[in-house]
Design an enzyme around this catalytic site. Structure first.
Site, PDB file in Angstrom:
ATOM      1  N   GLU A  16      37.415 -24.764  15.731  1.00 41.29           N
ATOM      2  CA  GLU A  16      38.159 -24.201  14.595  1.00 41.29           C
ATOM      3  C   GLU A  16      37.400 -24.383  13.283  1.00 41.29           C
ATOM      4  O   GLU A  16      37.445 -23.525  12.410  1.00 41.29           O
ATOM      5  CB  GLU A  16      39.533 -24.880  14.433  1.00 41.29           C
ATOM      6  CG  GLU A  16      40.520 -24.635  15.540  1.00 41.29           C
ATOM      7  CD  GLU A  16      40.388 -25.667  16.655  1.00 41.29           C
ATOM      8  OE1 GLU A  16      39.310 -26.272  16.817  1.00 41.29           O
ATOM      9  OE2 GLU A  16      41.376 -25.852  17.387  1.00 41.29           O
ATOM     10  N   LEU A  17      36.719 -25.531  13.148  1.00 43.70           N
ATOM     11  CA  LEU A  17      36.061 -25.794  11.874  1.00 43.70           C
ATOM     12  C   LEU A  17      34.934 -24.796  11.641  1.00 43.70           C
ATOM     13  O   LEU A  17      34.737 -24.309  10.525  1.00 43.70           O
ATOM     14  CB  LEU A  17      35.512 -27.229  11.835  1.00 43.70           C
ATOM     15  CG  LEU A  17      34.929 -27.618  10.478  1.00 43.70           C
ATOM     16  CD1 LEU A  17      36.007 -27.619   9.400  1.00 43.70           C
ATOM     17  CD2 LEU A  17      34.241 -28.969  10.521  1.00 43.70           C
ATOM     18  N   LYS A 118      16.993 -34.648  11.765  1.00 45.29           N
ATOM     19  CA  LYS A 118      17.754 -35.179  12.902  1.00 45.29           C
ATOM     20  C   LYS A 118      18.312 -36.567  12.644  1.00 45.29           C
ATOM     21  O   LYS A 118      17.655 -37.425  12.085  1.00 45.29           O
ATOM     22  CB  LYS A 118      16.869 -35.226  14.145  1.00 45.29           C
ATOM     23  CG  LYS A 118      16.872 -33.912  14.831  1.00 45.29           C
ATOM     24  CD  LYS A 118      16.010 -33.926  16.057  1.00 45.29           C
ATOM     25  CE  LYS A 118      15.863 -32.517  16.564  1.00 45.29           C
ATOM     26  NZ  LYS A 118      16.978 -32.060  17.374  1.00 45.29           N
ATOM     27  N   ASN A 123      20.720 -34.753  18.621  1.00 41.50           N
ATOM     28  CA  ASN A 123      20.487 -33.367  18.229  1.00 41.50           C
ATOM     29  C   ASN A 123      21.387 -32.968  17.063  1.00 41.50           C
ATOM     30  O   ASN A 123      21.529 -31.793  16.752  1.00 41.50           O
ATOM     31  CB  ASN A 123      20.751 -32.457  19.423  1.00 41.50           C
ATOM     32  CG  ASN A 123      19.515 -31.650  19.716  1.00 41.50           C
ATOM     33  OD1 ASN A 123      18.772 -31.291  18.788  1.00 41.50           O
ATOM     34  ND2 ASN A 123      19.286 -31.351  20.964  1.00 41.50           N
ATOM     35  N   TRP A 575      17.103 -31.369  25.705  1.00 43.68           N
ATOM     36  CA  TRP A 575      18.191 -30.546  25.190  1.00 43.68           C
ATOM     37  C   TRP A 575      19.332 -30.385  26.192  1.00 43.68           C
ATOM     38  O   TRP A 575      20.114 -29.437  26.135  1.00 43.68           O
ATOM     39  CB  TRP A 575      17.653 -29.192  24.714  1.00 43.68           C
ATOM     40  CG  TRP A 575      16.803 -29.340  23.477  1.00 43.68           C
ATOM     41  CD1 TRP A 575      16.698 -30.458  22.697  1.00 43.68           C
ATOM     42  CD2 TRP A 575      15.952 -28.371  22.857  1.00 43.68           C
ATOM     43  NE1 TRP A 575      15.824 -30.247  21.651  1.00 43.68           N
ATOM     44  CE2 TRP A 575      15.352 -28.972  21.730  1.00 43.68           C
ATOM     45  CE3 TRP A 575      15.628 -27.048  23.157  1.00 43.68           C
ATOM     46  CZ2 TRP A 575      14.458 -28.301  20.892  1.00 43.68           C
ATOM     47  CZ3 TRP A 575      14.729 -26.373  22.322  1.00 43.68           C
ATOM     48  CH2 TRP A 575      14.163 -26.987  21.204  1.00 43.68           C
ATOM     49  N   CYS A 657       7.084 -27.089  17.524  1.00 42.95           N
ATOM     50  CA  CYS A 657       7.411 -26.779  16.133  1.00 42.95           C
ATOM     51  C   CYS A 657       7.993 -27.996  15.425  1.00 42.95           C
ATOM     52  O   CYS A 657       8.368 -28.970  16.063  1.00 42.95           O
ATOM     53  CB  CYS A 657       8.328 -25.577  16.025  1.00 42.95           C
ATOM     54  SG  CYS A 657       9.387 -25.258  17.419  1.00 42.95           S
ATOM     55  N   GLU A 679       3.542 -25.179  14.316  1.00 38.50           N
ATOM     56  CA  GLU A 679       4.077 -24.766  13.032  1.00 38.50           C
ATOM     57  C   GLU A 679       3.218 -25.363  11.930  1.00 38.50           C
ATOM     58  O   GLU A 679       2.910 -26.543  11.976  1.00 38.50           O
ATOM     59  CB  GLU A 679       5.515 -25.297  12.919  1.00 38.50           C
ATOM     60  CG  GLU A 679       6.282 -24.757  11.760  1.00 38.50           C
ATOM     61  CD  GLU A 679       6.638 -25.822  10.776  1.00 38.50           C
ATOM     62  OE1 GLU A 679       7.381 -26.734  11.130  1.00 38.50           O
ATOM     63  OE2 GLU A 679       6.165 -25.728   9.642  1.00 38.50           O
ATOM     64  N   HIS A 708      10.943 -18.486   9.893  1.00 36.08           N
ATOM     65  CA  HIS A 708      12.327 -18.845   9.562  1.00 36.08           C
ATOM     66  C   HIS A 708      12.828 -18.095   8.346  1.00 36.08           C
ATOM     67  O   HIS A 708      13.986 -18.200   7.981  1.00 36.08           O
ATOM     68  CB  HIS A 708      12.443 -20.355   9.354  1.00 36.08           C
ATOM     69  CG  HIS A 708      11.995 -21.104  10.571  1.00 36.08           C
ATOM     70  ND1 HIS A 708      10.689 -21.504  10.744  1.00 36.08           N
ATOM     71  CD2 HIS A 708      12.657 -21.467  11.693  1.00 36.08           C
ATOM     72  CE1 HIS A 708      10.576 -22.102  11.916  1.00 36.08           C
ATOM     73  NE2 HIS A 708      11.748 -22.089  12.513  1.00 36.08           N
ATOM     74  N   CYS A 740       6.533 -19.653  15.120  1.00 31.32           N
ATOM     75  CA  CYS A 740       7.508 -19.879  16.196  1.00 31.32           C
ATOM     76  C   CYS A 740       7.911 -18.516  16.762  1.00 31.32           C
ATOM     77  O   CYS A 740       7.358 -17.487  16.358  1.00 31.32           O
ATOM     78  CB  CYS A 740       8.708 -20.660  15.669  1.00 31.32           C
ATOM     79  SG  CYS A 740       9.723 -21.396  16.966  1.00 31.32           S
TER      80      CYS A 740
HETATM   81  N1  GLN Z   1       8.857 -19.216  23.468  1.00 30.72           N
HETATM   82  C1  GLN Z   1       9.951 -19.564  22.620  1.00 30.72           C
HETATM   83  C2  GLN Z   1      10.260 -18.406  21.693  1.00 30.72           C
HETATM   84  O1  GLN Z   1       9.374 -17.746  21.272  1.00 30.72           O
HETATM   85  C3  GLN Z   1       9.656 -20.804  21.805  1.00 30.72           C
HETATM   86  C4  GLN Z   1      10.842 -21.245  21.002  1.00 30.72           C
HETATM   87  C5  GLN Z   1      10.713 -22.579  20.290  1.00 30.72           C
HETATM   88  O2  GLN Z   1       9.656 -23.054  19.995  1.00 30.72           O
HETATM   89  N2  GLN Z   1      11.791 -23.207  19.963  1.00 30.72           N
HETATM   90  O3  GLN Z   1      11.394 -18.149  21.361  1.00 30.72           O
HETATM   91 ZN    ZN Z   2       8.742 -23.061  17.935  1.00 27.14          ZN
END
Ligand code: GLN
Ligand code: ZN
Length: 779
Positions: A16-17, A118, A123, A575, A657, A679, A708, A740
């Site tokens: 909900e939040l 983090k 996570n 993850w 990254c 990155e 990004h 990325c």
């Molecule tokens: N191969 C993935 C992508 O291009 C790598 C994603 C990531 O580094 N988090 O989406």
């Molecule tokens: Zn990445």
């Protein structure tokens, strides 16, 4: 004996939040509506705990975005750039708060958000406090007091949860040179005292200070500051019952410090560090009670009642039951809300479900443990104990979990399985001959834009509104379009685009045995963002190839190289919720072997370049530096096992990254990937220095633009970055790529950026050749 919680999940039983915040940010809900949602969530949490019979119930554990940002607002550590917003009449405290979390672009203002990072090894991401030299603090927000009053009015025996002063400072970042953030303790203390005075005035009895740093490596200054600050707080408040909580690690060398602080209750994490119990029991003075973190706040498995009871019993015998508290290991923020909302047996099978407990169930476990430990054993409670035993027993022998073949294979892997046939220097030449790539080869990280259409197809396919055949056809068209576009643009190493994937871990988890998924197992990642981690419950193996179909299809379309695309074992582990009945390193090895099978199958299918992504390898680092090498040894080995089944001519890439590479550069080199893409663009190639100083031997693709941001980079700025890179890394070692995957971007900006990137690589190459000629000429 008493029970308490360190904190609850706060996204609500149905996220909900998230929904309320996003509507509010979009201007589609009023502040009042948002506040009502927030209040209903904490009311519900309190009610659940009250009904379960928890003795001390946390308040102020709720947050609209992040508990560290809450503290920043409470103590008025508001960075200068938000002062304009702070003084605006029409802006509420919450608007200022969200501006700090998310940035602010309005009324001609463009203010960047505060940094996010983090929370320890979780996570969850918190908003990093920004500190300046001689910074002053003032009581700015009275949220802590308001929350306490609200809880009291609801008839709750509430215990305010506050981030401890030292931990708060240590979580922050110095934004100018020439001071140490711990120097600010003096300035910050009066505000903490003011908050505590208000709480005392309103009748608070217990205060919980979260000090997880007490379980980490501390320098002398931090230790001194701990003694000083808690001494001062005690002087001002002789009557408060102070709880100091530690979690995610053991007290270890800080035990004497922690047990000498003038607190009333010390909380320790027995899930992460069970071996500390004996030492702690010996060390604590008679004035101190002990809170035992016995129920795992970081994972979704049922508690082992018998094991917990042994610990509780031991502590009660040593200290007397009145000095023992029973609790989860840490806040329940890191687990999903309620297992009862997993209602679809096709999603989560009842057999696996019976081994699990989410937050609400864990609260129940705490209450039952108290009953069992205090000898209050009515029929119902004893039945719960028997059920718990049965579930655990069933898990131990379940054929869903245990596969002898998988165990055997993992137990016979040797050093040789983690070694390529020849060292990189030899492989490099063989690969160069086989692949014939130009200087500064261009590539991307894997995914191409996941448009609304692509997402729509997947949603429809999952709902059964699109047949498998039709879905497949649509994805093939999208893949072909992407291959053609890359060919036309002149990219050297192509990717298929990852359109068939939703999430880079989920996609593999769904195809591997040993993984389960939930319908509603959401956990807060940051702000309104939640993730639904897969559950690794059993021995992992790969019943069938996972990516060969798409990679082979893409390769069949073109005479250029198409790079196979896999998620690495450490990232899959990191993850997910991981089984707790065997070491993580062993689970990781099983995943590595499954990925290895995929890598060799890709090779057999004619894929000559294979990327194994490991963006999470650094975040898996243990919290204590002394444990790093053990982790890195098995993590790097797992990567190598996954990568080493191929011929020398097959080129293995990896990608990472958001990483600070300096302190683990040797281990990254030990991964022995032929090419690593990282990155780099946001730091203007600064990150590359680590590779340069170390003389990283293999090839590197430092990201030349930031994916990004929607901003399209110019060719010139990328050439500039490539020049910077060449200043520290030989040209023959360099690749050119974004930093990325592109899945969150739109096609138009992606096209423009990649066209410019290819031009930049060509120009860099021309300039390089020119320079070399000139050099030779001079010689
Ligand atoms: N191969 C993935 C992508 O291009 C790598 C994603 C990531 O580094 N988090 O989406
Ligand atoms: Zn990445």
């Amino acid at each position: 004996m008493q029970t308490h919680l360190l904190g609850c999940p706060r996204i609500g039983s149905n996220r909900e939040l998230k929904k309320a915040c996003e509507l509010y940010w979009a201007g589609k809900a009023s502040l009042q509506q948002l506040l009502e949602t927030g209040e209903a969530i904490s009311q519900n949490n309190w009610k659940i705990q009250q009904e379960a019979g928890i003795d001390l119930i946390p308040c102020n554990d709720f947050s609209y975005y992040d508990q560290v940002l809450d503290m920043t607002l409470s103590v008025g550590a508001i960075p200068e750039r938000y002062k304009g917003i702070a003084s605006e009449e029409s802006y509420s405290e919450l608007d200022l708060y969200f501006a700090m979390a998310r940035g602010y672009q309005n009324n001609g203002l463009d203010i960047t958000a505060m940094e996010m990072t983090k929370w320890f090894d979780t996570n969850y991401h918190y908003i990093v406090p920004e500190f300046r030299k001689n910074q002053q603090f003032t009581l700015f927000s009275d949220k802590i007091i308001r929350e306490f009053i609200r809880a009291r009015q609801s008839g709750i025996n509430a215990k305010p949860v506050i981030i401890g002063l030292i931990t708060y400072l240590l979580l922050g970042k110095e934004k100018e040179e020439g001071f140490d953030k711990l120097d600010l303790a003096q300035n910050l203390l009066p505000v903490y005292i003011e908050i505590l005075k208000e709480l005392e005035r309103h009748g608070a009895e217990y205060i919980q200070f979260d000090e997880p740093f007490l379980a980490l490596d501390l320098n002398e200054k931090a230790k001194e500051t701990y003694k000083y600050i808690y001494g001062e707080i005690r002087k001002h408040f002789p009557d408060f019952k102070l709880i100091i909580t530690t979690y995610f690690e053991g007290l270890k060398d800080n035990l004497s410090l922690a047990s000498s602080l003038p607190a009333d209750i010390l909380h320790i994490d027995l899930v992460r560090c069970p071996e500390q119990l004996d030492n702690v029991l010996q060390a604590i003075p008679s004035t101190l009670s002990l809170s035992l973190g016995v129920v795992d706040g970081r994972n979704i498995w049922k508690n082992n009642f018998e094991k917990s009871l042994q610990w509780i019993k031991k502590a009660s015998e040593e200290l007397g039951p009145e000095r023992v508290f029973i609790a989860p290991s840490c806040s329940l923020l890191h687990v999903p809300f309620d297992l009862d909302s997993e209602t679809h047996e096709e999603v989560l099978s009842p057999e696996i479900k019976q081994w699990m407990a989410f937050a609400k169930q864990k609260i129940g476990e705490i209450a039952v443990l108290k009953k069992l430990a205090s000898g209050n054993q009515d029929y119902h409670t004893l039945q719960l104990l028997a059920e718990n035993r049965k579930a655990l027993e069933n898990r131990k022998i379940s054929t869903l979990i245990h596969h002898q073949k998988v165990k055997d294979r993992a137990s016979v892997t040797t050093e040789a399985d983690a070694q390529r046939n020849n060292p990189f220097s030899i492989r490099k030449e063989i690969q160069q001959k086989a692949l014939q790539l130009p200087l500064f080869p261009t590539t991307t990280i894997g995914s191409f834009p996941q448009t609304k259409e692509v997402r729509n197809w997947r949603a429809k396919f999952k709902k059964g509104e699109l047949t498998a055949g039709h879905y497949d056809e649509l994805l093939k068209k999208e893949t072909e379009k992407t291959i053609r576009w890359q060919e036309k643009t002149g990219i050297d190493v192509l990717v298929h685009g990852e359109f068939e994937r939703n999430d880079m871990v989920e996609y593999f988890g769904e195809q591997l045995s040993g993984f389960a998924f939930t319908q509603n197992g959401w956990v807060q990642s940051y702000g309104s963002r939640c993730v639904k981690p897969p559950v690794i419950y059993g021995d992992v193996h790969r019943p069938h190839p996972m990516t060969v179909y798409w990679s082979a299809y893409a390769q069949s379309l073109t005479s250029k190289w198409v790079k196979g695309m896999l998620t690495g074992p450490v990232t899959i582990l990191q993850w997910s919720f991981v089984r707790d009945d065997q070491p993580r390193s062993l689970t990781c090895k099983q995943i590595a072997l499954a990925i290895r099978d995929e890598v060799t199958d890709l090779e057999k299918a004619g894929i000559r370049i294979i990327q194994i992504d490991e963006p999470a390898i650094r975040e898996g680092l243990p919290l204590r530096k002394s444990d790093w090498q053990i982790y890195l040894k098995w993590a790097v080995e797992a990567f190598r096992i996954s990568a080493s089944g191929v011929e020398d001519a097959t080129q293995i890439h990896t990608h990472m990254c958001y990483s600070e590479f300096n302190d683990i550069i040797q281990n990254i080199a030990d991964m022995d990937a032929d090419v690593i893409t990282i990155e780099c663009s946001r730091s203007q190639m600064e990150l590359l220095n680590a590779f340069a100083d170390f003389k990283y031997p293999n090839e590197i693709g430092p990201g030349v633009y930031d994916i990004h941001s929607p901003r399209v980079p110019s060719k010139e700025e990328m050439v500039e970055l490539l020049n910077k890179a060449q200043a520290v890394i030989p040209a023959q070692q360099l690749w050119v790529n974004p930093d990325c995957g592109l899945k969150t971007r739109h096609w138009d900006e992606t096209e423009k950026a990649l066209i410019a990137m290819v031009e930049a690589a060509r120009e860099a190459s021309r300039e390089y050749v020119k320079r070399e000629k000139l050099k030779n000429h001079r010689l």
